[in-house]
Design an enzyme around this catalytic site. Structure first.
Site, PDB file in Angstrom:
ATOM      1  N   CYS A   1       0.862  -1.183   0.000  1.00 42.82           N
ATOM      2  CA  CYS A   1       0.000   0.000   0.000  1.00 42.82           C
ATOM      3  C   CYS A   1       0.902   1.237   0.000  1.00 42.82           C
ATOM      4  O   CYS A   1       1.607   1.488   0.981  1.00 42.82           O
ATOM      5  CB  CYS A   1      -0.904  -0.011   1.232  1.00 42.82           C
ATOM      6  SG  CYS A   1      -1.752   1.552   1.568  1.00 42.82           S
TER       7      CYS A   1
ATOM      8  N   CYS B   1       0.082   3.774   2.713  1.00 42.91           N
ATOM      9  CA  CYS B   1       0.547   3.274   4.010  1.00 42.91           C
ATOM     10  C   CYS B   1       2.038   3.534   4.169  1.00 42.91           C
ATOM     11  O   CYS B   1       2.488   4.012   5.220  1.00 42.91           O
ATOM     12  CB  CYS B   1       0.280   1.778   4.140  1.00 42.91           C
ATOM     13  SG  CYS B   1      -1.464   1.322   4.045  1.00 42.91           S
TER      14      CYS B   1
END
Length: 111
Positions: free
Chosen positions: A35, A38
């Protein structure tokens, strides 16, 4: 609010319940591998953890998959503040700038 606070760390999902039960105030960052948002949040979260002194952990909610249901994770990153094992605040809006995250943590985890 010192630099001597522990740095954020990744923990296995299986350790989350125990960590919540033994930590007065905890910022949990639910994130997944791969991600990009993230990954971009990691240095922001580290700075906020140092600045606020709040213990912080990173957890992959897909391992085991039950965490997604148990903690109602709808998107990553999801940042949640827990006090005495109970969730008291949550952000699940994608990238969160440092100043906004600091204010959120201080609001939900007063010293």
């Amino acid at each position: 609010m010192t630099d001597t606070q522990p740095s954020p760390r990744s923990i296995p999902a299986a350790e989350l319940a125990e960590t919540l039960s033994t930590t007065e105030t905890l910022l949990v960052v639910f994130q997944t591998n791969g991600c990009s948002i993230c990954a971009s949040m990691e240095p922001v979260v580290s700075n906020v953890a140092r600045e606020t002194g709040v213990e912080t952990v990173f957890v992959n909610p897909r391992d085991p998959p039950g965490l997604v249901t148990d903690y109602e994770i709808r998107s990553v990153p999801t940042l949640a503040v827990f006090r005495d094992g109970r969730e008291v605040g949550r952000l699940a809006e994608g990238f969160v700038p440092g100043e906004e995250l600091t204010a959120f943590v201080r609001e939900h985890a007063p010293s």
